[in-house]
Write a protein that holds these residues in place. Structure first.
Motif, PDB file in Angstrom:
ATOM      1  N   ASP A 175      41.915  48.590  13.472  1.00 16.16           N
ATOM      2  CA  ASP A 175      41.484  47.504  12.598  1.00 16.16           C
ATOM      3  C   ASP A 175      39.993  47.231  12.810  1.00 16.16           C
ATOM      4  O   ASP A 175      39.337  47.864  13.649  1.00 16.16           O
ATOM      5  N   LYS A 178      42.064  43.689   9.440  1.00 12.98           N
ATOM      6  CA  LYS A 178      42.216  44.637   8.326  1.00 12.98           C
ATOM      7  C   LYS A 178      41.917  46.059   8.779  1.00 12.98           C
ATOM      8  O   LYS A 178      41.073  46.300   9.639  1.00 12.98           O
ATOM      9  N   LYS A 179      42.593  47.004   8.145  1.00 16.66           N
ATOM     10  CA  LYS A 179      42.331  48.424   8.394  1.00 16.66           C
ATOM     11  C   LYS A 179      41.262  48.900   7.400  1.00 16.66           C
ATOM     12  O   LYS A 179      41.165  48.348   6.303  1.00 16.66           O
ATOM     13  N   SER A 209      41.218  51.194   5.328  1.00 16.50           N
ATOM     14  CA  SER A 209      41.764  51.515   4.000  1.00 16.50           C
ATOM     15  C   SER A 209      41.890  50.273   3.115  1.00 16.50           C
ATOM     16  O   SER A 209      42.001  50.391   1.897  1.00 16.50           O
ATOM     17  N   GLU A 210      41.868  49.095   3.728  1.00 16.18           N
ATOM     18  CA  GLU A 210      41.997  47.865   2.939  1.00 16.18           C
ATOM     19  C   GLU A 210      40.633  47.300   2.536  1.00 16.18           C
ATOM     20  O   GLU A 210      40.558  46.232   1.934  1.00 16.18           O
ATOM     21  N   LEU A 211      39.561  48.006   2.911  1.00 12.52           N
ATOM     22  CA  LEU A 211      38.220  47.492   2.652  1.00 12.52           C
ATOM     23  C   LEU A 211      37.525  48.278   1.547  1.00 12.52           C
ATOM     24  O   LEU A 211      37.795  49.461   1.344  1.00 12.52           O
ATOM     25  N   SER A 212      36.576  47.613   0.875  1.00 14.94           N
ATOM     26  CA  SER A 212      35.748  48.301  -0.121  1.00 14.94           C
ATOM     27  C   SER A 212      34.677  49.124   0.598  1.00 14.94           C
ATOM     28  O   SER A 212      34.456  48.953   1.801  1.00 14.94           O
ATOM     29  N   GLN A 259      38.047  39.129   8.755  1.00 18.71           N
ATOM     30  CA  GLN A 259      38.574  40.439   8.331  1.00 18.71           C
ATOM     31  C   GLN A 259      39.022  41.276   9.535  1.00 18.71           C
ATOM     32  O   GLN A 259      39.313  42.460   9.387  1.00 18.71           O
TER      33      GLN A 259
END
Ligand SMILES: Nc1ncnc2c1ncn2[C@@H]1O[C@H](COP(=O)(O)OP(=O)(O)O)[C@@H](O)[C@H]1O
Ligand SMILES: [Mg+2]
Length: 261
Positions: free
Chosen positions: A94, A133-134, A136-139, A130
């Motif tokens: 993460d 979050k991984k 892959s979940e980020l822009s 954040q």
């Protein structure tokens, strides 16, 4: 603080750096511009201590790092934070663990201090909240911010940025430019930014150096670079390829008499 003298590097007999001379002072922000493939990343990798030159010297705080062994290089590398082009985050970790990774590995700071530092740097890059979050979940822009946080969390004295805004849309690119300025001002870190994005170069550079044919062709403030009479510099900053420019000049008669191929 960083003194590069006559730095030379060839790959399989093809010269890339052909005698680079450049001095970068403490807490300066310098932008290195130059055409694609001219050796900007290669130069940056030398400063990071990741490539060794064929000739020349590269002094950091008076110490020539080209003469150091791998083991002697480690503490020097610790002073340098790097944001490489397309720097990948660890997909399985993460945001917190991506940023904390280096600090946890070093086993120097207690976990409470690591948490404090990560929280502080996530605040600076606007990524508070954040942590779990991984990637892959980020822009794309957010991943770039996390990469930046990871590069600076060890409080380097020198930050190297390789094409930090390339491939980002203009708004996100601008937010990265502002972060580079913020890092520089908040931590007085010496910043070396490699880019071919002139918007970014003018925004973050106190000084701009142009690498051309393996050498630093000119250095100057953004204003001086814009006013520079050297045609190669003008072509580059105005985004005109030499070939296209020759065509334009021919069409307006400047190159009259030059036979068309
Ligand atoms: N490790 C390497 N081995 C062989 N050639 C390399 C290596 N790294 C870079 N080059 C070559 O050096 C030249 C400059 O590359 P680079 O510094 O990446 O250019 P840029 O200015 O676009 O960052 C290119 O021709 C590239 O192919
Ligand atoms: Mg490059």
């Amino acid at each position: 603080m960083i003194e590069i003298s006559n730095l030379q590097k060839s790959f399989k007999g093809t010269p890339v750096l052909q005698g680079v001379n450049l001095t970068i002072t403490d807490s300066e922000r310098i932008v290195i511009i130059g055409g694609s493939g001219c050796g900007k990343s290669v130069l940056l990798r030398h400063i990071a201590g990741l490539l060794m030159p064929d000739a020349g010297s590269l002094k950091i705080d008076g110490e020539d790092i080209t003469r150091l062994s791998e083991r002697q290089l480690n503490p020097i590398r610790g002073k340098i934070g790097v944001l490489f082009q397309g720097a990948a985050l660890f997909d399985s970790l993460d945001v917190f663990n991506n940023v904390a990774f280096g600090l946890i590995e070093q086993r120097v700071l207690p976990m409470t201090e690591i948490r404090k530092r990560v929280a502080e740097i996530l605040d600076v890059v606007g990524m508070t909240g954040q942590e779990t979050k991984k990637p892959s979940e980020l822009s794309g822009g957010m991943r770039k911010r996390v990469g930046l946080a990871r590069a600076v969390v060890g409080r380097p004295r020198i930050m190297l940025y390789d094409e930090p805004t390339t491939g980002l849309d203009p708004q996100i690119a601008d937010s990265i430019n502002r972060l580079i300025l913020k890092m520089s001002r908040t931590y007085s870190v010496t910043s070396i930014v490699v880019t071919h994005d002139m918007v970014s170069a003018y925004k973050v550079g106190e000084r701009i150096a142009m690498l051309h044919r393996g050498k630093i062709l000119v250095t100057g403030t953004p204003d001086e670079i814009q006013k520079c009479k050297e045609p190669i510099v003008q072509h580059f900053i105005r985004g005109i390829s030499e070939e296209k420019d020759a065509d334009e000049r021919r069409s307006i008669g400047e190159l009259a008499g030059t036979p068309h191929p």
